[in-house]
Every structure is written in structure tokens, then in C-alpha cells.
Design a protein around this motif. Structure first.
Motif, PDB file in Angstrom:
ATOM      1  N   PRO A 297       0.706  -1.285   0.014  1.00  0.00           N
ATOM      2  CA  PRO A 297       0.026  -0.188  -0.073  1.00  0.00           C
ATOM      3  C   PRO A 297       0.642   1.230  -0.145  1.00  0.00           C
ATOM      4  O   PRO A 297       1.544   1.534   0.845  1.00  0.00           O
ATOM      5  N   ALA A 298       0.751   2.148  -1.007  1.00  0.00           N
ATOM      6  CA  ALA A 298       1.490   3.371  -1.198  1.00  0.00           C
ATOM      7  C   ALA A 298       2.746   3.183  -1.323  1.00  0.00           C
ATOM      8  O   ALA A 298       3.506   4.501  -0.979  1.00  0.00           O
ATOM      9  N   GLN A 299       3.365   2.266  -1.683  1.00  0.00           N
ATOM     10  CA  GLN A 299       4.896   2.020  -1.340  1.00  0.00           C
ATOM     11  C   GLN A 299       5.289   1.253  -2.505  1.00  0.00           C
ATOM     12  O   GLN A 299       4.799   0.191  -3.143  1.00  0.00           O
ATOM     13  N   ASN A 300       6.429   1.894  -3.154  1.00  0.00           N
ATOM     14  CA  ASN A 300       7.180   1.141  -4.529  1.00  0.00           C
ATOM     15  C   ASN A 300       6.221   0.942  -5.554  1.00  0.00           C
ATOM     16  O   ASN A 300       5.518  -0.118  -5.905  1.00  0.00           O
ATOM     17  N   CYS A 301       5.898   2.201  -6.185  1.00  0.00           N
ATOM     18  CA  CYS A 301       4.382   2.253  -6.981  1.00  0.00           C
ATOM     19  C   CYS A 301       5.015   2.670  -8.281  1.00  0.00           C
ATOM     20  O   CYS A 301       6.173   3.370  -8.350  1.00  0.00           O
ATOM     21  N   GLN A 302       4.235   2.579  -9.337  1.00  0.00           N
ATOM     22  CA  GLN A 302       4.121   3.225 -10.677  1.00  0.00           C
ATOM     23  C   GLN A 302       2.978   3.780 -11.027  1.00  0.00           C
ATOM     24  O   GLN A 302       1.984   3.181 -10.686  1.00  0.00           O
ATOM     25  N   TYR A 303       3.018   4.968 -11.376  1.00  0.00           N
ATOM     26  CA  TYR A 303       1.720   5.654 -11.898  1.00  0.00           C
ATOM     27  C   TYR A 303       1.511   5.199 -13.390  1.00  0.00           C
ATOM     28  O   TYR A 303       2.353   5.029 -14.270  1.00  0.00           O
ATOM     29  N   ALA A 304       0.271   4.653 -13.629  1.00  0.00           N
ATOM     30  CA  ALA A 304      -0.206   3.987 -14.909  1.00  0.00           C
ATOM     31  C   ALA A 304      -1.211   4.399 -15.699  1.00  0.00           C
ATOM     32  O   ALA A 304      -1.768   3.964 -16.488  1.00  0.00           O
ATOM     33  N   GLY A 305      -1.627   5.817 -15.159  1.00  0.00           N
ATOM     34  CA  GLY A 305      -2.590   6.771 -15.668  1.00  0.00           C
ATOM     35  C   GLY A 305      -2.312   7.127 -17.029  1.00  0.00           C
ATOM     36  O   GLY A 305      -1.014   7.301 -17.519  1.00  0.00           O
ATOM     37  N   PRO A 306      -3.127   8.095 -17.500  1.00  0.00           N
ATOM     38  CA  PRO A 306      -2.720   8.792 -18.639  1.00  0.00           C
ATOM     39  C   PRO A 306      -1.570   9.765 -18.450  1.00  0.00           C
ATOM     40  O   PRO A 306      -1.676  10.527 -17.334  1.00  0.00           O
ATOM     41  N   LYS A 307      -0.710   9.873 -19.406  1.00  0.00           N
ATOM     42  CA  LYS A 307       0.245  11.090 -19.400  1.00  0.00           C
ATOM     43  C   LYS A 307       0.051  11.995 -20.671  1.00  0.00           C
ATOM     44  O   LYS A 307       0.918  11.828 -21.635  1.00  0.00           O
ATOM     45  N   GLN A 308      -0.977  12.579 -20.734  1.00  0.00           N
ATOM     46  CA  GLN A 308      -1.476  13.598 -21.900  1.00  0.00           C
ATOM     47  C   GLN A 308      -0.674  14.924 -21.734  1.00  0.00           C
ATOM     48  O   GLN A 308      -1.459  15.820 -20.985  1.00  0.00           O
ATOM     49  N   ALA A 309       0.562  15.296 -22.242  1.00  0.00           N
ATOM     50  CA  ALA A 309       0.769  16.538 -22.136  1.00  0.00           C
ATOM     51  C   ALA A 309       0.269  17.370 -23.147  1.00  0.00           C
ATOM     52  O   ALA A 309      -0.142  16.990 -24.306  1.00  0.00           O
ATOM     53  N   PRO A 310      -0.100  18.693 -22.466  1.00  0.00           N
ATOM     54  CA  PRO A 310      -1.010  19.691 -23.384  1.00  0.00           C
ATOM     55  C   PRO A 310      -0.001  20.065 -24.282  1.00  0.00           C
ATOM     56  O   PRO A 310       1.067  20.153 -24.237  1.00  0.00           O
TER      57      PRO A 310
ATOM     58  N   GLN B 161      11.977   9.396   1.255  1.00  0.00           N
ATOM     59  CA  GLN B 161      10.608   9.716   2.372  1.00  0.00           C
ATOM     60  C   GLN B 161      10.880  10.259   3.420  1.00  0.00           C
ATOM     61  O   GLN B 161      10.497   9.905   4.595  1.00  0.00           O
ATOM     62  N   MET B 162      11.557  11.308   3.581  1.00  0.00           N
ATOM     63  CA  MET B 162      11.662  12.065   4.636  1.00  0.00           C
ATOM     64  C   MET B 162      10.583  13.285   4.642  1.00  0.00           C
ATOM     65  O   MET B 162       9.923  13.875   3.839  1.00  0.00           O
ATOM     66  N   GLY B 163       9.648  12.873   5.830  1.00  0.00           N
ATOM     67  CA  GLY B 163       8.258  13.740   5.932  1.00  0.00           C
ATOM     68  C   GLY B 163       7.417  13.189   5.090  1.00  0.00           C
ATOM     69  O   GLY B 163       6.377  13.917   4.535  1.00  0.00           O
ATOM     70  N   ASP B 164       7.347  12.049   4.598  1.00  0.00           N
ATOM     71  CA  ASP B 164       6.274  11.313   3.802  1.00  0.00           C
ATOM     72  C   ASP B 164       5.706  10.128   4.586  1.00  0.00           C
ATOM     73  O   ASP B 164       6.426   9.387   5.276  1.00  0.00           O
ATOM     74  N   VAL B 165       4.525   9.907   4.503  1.00  0.00           N
ATOM     75  CA  VAL B 165       4.021   8.544   4.959  1.00  0.00           C
ATOM     76  C   VAL B 165       4.575   7.271   4.514  1.00  0.00           C
ATOM     77  O   VAL B 165       4.803   6.348   4.905  1.00  0.00           O
ATOM     78  N   SER B 166       4.548   7.523   2.992  1.00  0.00           N
ATOM     79  CA  SER B 166       5.241   6.373   2.242  1.00  0.00           C
ATOM     80  C   SER B 166       5.715   6.933   0.888  1.00  0.00           C
ATOM     81  O   SER B 166       5.775   8.295   0.636  1.00  0.00           O
ATOM     82  N   SER B 167       6.328   6.075  -0.056  1.00  0.00           N
ATOM     83  CA  SER B 167       7.096   6.766  -1.112  1.00  0.00           C
ATOM     84  C   SER B 167       5.957   7.310  -1.965  1.00  0.00           C
ATOM     85  O   SER B 167       6.244   8.316  -2.549  1.00  0.00           O
ATOM     86  N   HIS B 168       4.718   6.960  -2.082  1.00  0.00           N
ATOM     87  CA  HIS B 168       3.788   7.516  -2.963  1.00  0.00           C
ATOM     88  C   HIS B 168       2.356   8.028  -2.307  1.00  0.00           C
ATOM     89  O   HIS B 168       1.388   8.318  -3.023  1.00  0.00           O
TER      90      HIS B 168
END
Length: 365
Positions: free
Chosen positions: A82-95, A328-335
């Protein structure tokens, strides 16, 4: 005979290294007429830079704050745990902005930028772990090592025309990385930071807030950030300035915020330069169970970053600071910051276009 040649080669290398280390750096300061500089005028803190946008800790009013259920899972963020070691797999549509800028997110705060006039720039390049002595002490204070470190080939490093550092903190400013990059580029630094550069013949330009330099066809502006500066373990707080960078080419702009908390400086930047085409804004390092007011004071939450992007008139916002190449300083997890930003984007009905990258991704804008 082989031993003699090897010894001679080692001696020559040592002499060259010593000569390089003894070469003085070339430092100039660019302070234009409308520059903003605030320093302590007298007393034991004389010369210390001050944040023009400072308020007493705990008194700043933020436009919006996520109060509950701030990190819901998102179908576009694929994680090992959960929320750790992730990849974003959503759309990457640059304007389609047609700015001529292209960039690669190397991880954490580091970006490689190609400019419309054919130059290669680096923002806050840190290719490895922390410099000494923090790399030695980090296990004592509970800072994890970044599991992924960005890298550039020797050919890519050799093609660098300029390096821009925002401040001295170890996750943004690295002697080891500077030595890898070498003395060919021009190094752009806020005032006072040249004293912290390694010696060896580096070409350095220091700037004040709202001062500018010319790098090829680029106008290079240092702009305010709501942060602070230090490098040593003791007694050098704010002895050098800090800031963000704004690049301008034929009316097209790219803004790198540096580490910053939310303040009026975002509105002031927009007032001076107009709406910004490309905004690189941090969304991480704001969480602390013990010092929540302080962490938020000097780092933007994801919702702060969304509000700032709106105030800057960003035509696209690229978030950074989270991820597998962060400490991950000051973060709950990586993502966790990315999950919170996606959540708050919906809550705020933010209309700022987001372009979310994974470390190593490139985009032309």
C-alpha cells in the motif's frame, strides 16, 4: 617495468588531481536593480538571509487542508505494498504548449531539461545518496537510503551547459554529483552558495531573488521560495540564500519551485512574469507527527501545490518530491503524496492540467 609505469601514472594522476582541487572557482554575482535581498543588519546573526514571506510558526492560514481519508488507493497508482514502491499507470497527456522545452524527471527534485535554443540544463542534480557526513549518520536518525538512484551517461553529463541548484540541503545539493558533472557547465546558485561549492575551477554565477542572467538565448531568473538554507551540522543557518528558478525563452516559461512551503510568493511570481507555461512543483515532505506545523511551513502539501499552480497560472503542473527515488523524509510512504494529490484534485475540482511522471520519464512540451 610495469610497476614503474603504474607508479608514474598514479603520481601524475595525483598531481593533476591536486592541481584541479587547488584551482580557484570563478564566481560572479548578478544582482539587478529590482532584486529583493533581506539580511540581518547587525548582531550575532549579521549577514543571515531572511525570508521575506516569513510569519510566526503556526499562524499561516492555508487555503485548504485535507482533514480525513487523505490517501485513498487510486486505480492508476500500482503499488507493491500500500502506497509504497509504486508506478503511475494513468494517462500522461501533455498539453500542446509548443514551448520548445523538453524534460526528463530523474527522481526526487532532479530534472534534465533541454531548452528551445538547444542547451541542456540540470535542476538540483543528486545522482546518489547523501554526501558525507549525512550518508554516514542517516541510519542513526532514521533516514532510509533511496532505493533507486538516477543516473546519466558520461556523454549526457558532458553535454550539460548549465546546472541550477535551489539550496544546500543534502537531497538537493551534492558534491559527489557536482564532481561527476565537472567544470564545463555554468553553475547557477543563490547568493552565498558559492562558498559551499567544491574547489577546482568551477564557473559560478550567484543571483538574488528577482535577478536574472543570460544563458545562451535563455533568461535565467532566481525567484523566491518559502524555505531556508543550511549545510553544516552547526552554525550556518541561512548564511546562503535559497530560491526557485524561472527560465524564459521568447515569452515561454518554465518554473522550478525548489523546496518551498505555501506563501504569497506564488502570487508575486505570477504578477511579475505572467502565467507560467510549465510548473515543476513539489508535493512531498510535509508530514510529521511531532512537528507538523514546521514541516508544512517549509514544504507544500499536495493541496498547497494545486492551489499554488492555480495562482501561478500554470498551463501544466508536473509534481515531484515523492517516488521511488526519494528518501521519504516527511512522507507517510513513497507515493502517499501522489495519492493525496489525486484525491485533492477531485475534492478541489482543480482545473490545472496535471502531468504525472515516473522516475526516468521524458516529455516534450
Amino acid at each position: 617495468m610495469k610497476l614503474t609505469l603504474l607508479s608514474s601514472g598514479l603520481l601524475l594522476s595525483s598531481v593533476l588531481l591536486l592541481n584541479a582541487c587547488s584551482s580557484p572557482n570563478q564566481v560572479s554575482q548578478h544582482i539587478t536593480a529590482d532584486a529583493v535581498i533581506e539580511q540581518v543588519a547587525e548582531g550575532k546573526h549579521q549577514g543571515m538571509y531572511r525570508n521575506t514571506y516569513r510569519l510566526p510558526l503556526g499562524t499561516r492560514q492555508y487555503p485548504v487542508t485535507c482533514e480525513a481519508d487523505c490517501y485513498p488507493a487510486h486505480p492508476a497508482v500500482i503499488c507493491e505494498t500500500p502506497a509504497q514502491n509504486c508506478q503511475y499507470a494513468g494517462p500522461k497527456q501533455a498539453p500542446a504548449l509548443n514551448t520548445g522545452f523538453s524534460l526528463q524527471w530523474l527522481g526526487h527534485a532532479s530534472f534534465l531539461v533541454h531548452t528551445p535554443d538547444g542547451q541542456q540544463l540540470l535542476f538540483d542534480p543528486v545522482f546518489g545518496q547523501f554526501d558525507w557526513p549525512i550518508n554516514w549518520a542517516q541510519h542513526l536518525v532514521g533516514i532510509i537510503k533511496r532505493p533507486y538512484t538516477p543516473s546519466l551517461t558520461p556523454e549526457q553529463l558532458a553535454a550539460t551547459d548549465a546546472v541550477l541548484y535551489s539550496h544546500l540541503h543534502y537531497d538537493h545539493f551534492s558534491h559527489a554529483s557536482i564532481r561527476q558533472i565537472g567544470t564545463t557547465p555554468t553553475y547557477y546558485l543563490p547568493l552565498g552558495m558559492a562558498d559551499y561549492m567544491p574547489k577546482g575551477g568551477y564557473n559560478i554565477i550567484e543571483q538574488a531573488w528577482y535577478s536574472q542572467s543570460q544563458q545562451g538565448e535563455l533568461n535565467v531568473h532566481l525567484v523566491p521560495a518559502h524555505h531556508f538554507n543550511s549545510r553544516k551540522l552547526f552554525n550556518d543557518d541561512n548564511r546562503a540564500l535559497w530560491g526557485g528558478w524561472l527560465l524564459e525563452h521568447n515569452g515561454k516559461t518554465l518554473f522550478f519551485a525548489g523546496d518551498t512551503g505555501y506563501s504569497e510568493h506564488f502570487k508575486d511570481i505570477q504578477y511579475r512574469y505572467g502565467d507560467i507555461d510549465i510548473c515543476l512543483i513539489p508535493i512531498a515532505s510535509y508530514h510529521s507527527d511531532e512537528e507538523q506545523n514546521w514541516y508544512r511551513y517549509v514544504h507544500t502539501t499536495p493541496e498547497d501545490a494545486l492551489v499554488a499552480a492555480d495562482e501561478l497560472g500554470c498551463k501544466v503542473m508536473i509534481p515531484w518530491g515523492y517516488g521511488n527515488a526519494s528518501w521519504q523524509m516527511g512522507d507517510v510512504s513513497s507515493h502517499s503524496p501522489l495519492l493525496r494529490m489525486l484525491h485533492m484534485q477531485q475534492q478541489l475540482n482543480s482545473q490545472v492540467p496535471l502531468l504525472i511522471l515516473n522516475e526516468g520519464d521524458s516529455v516534450k512540451l
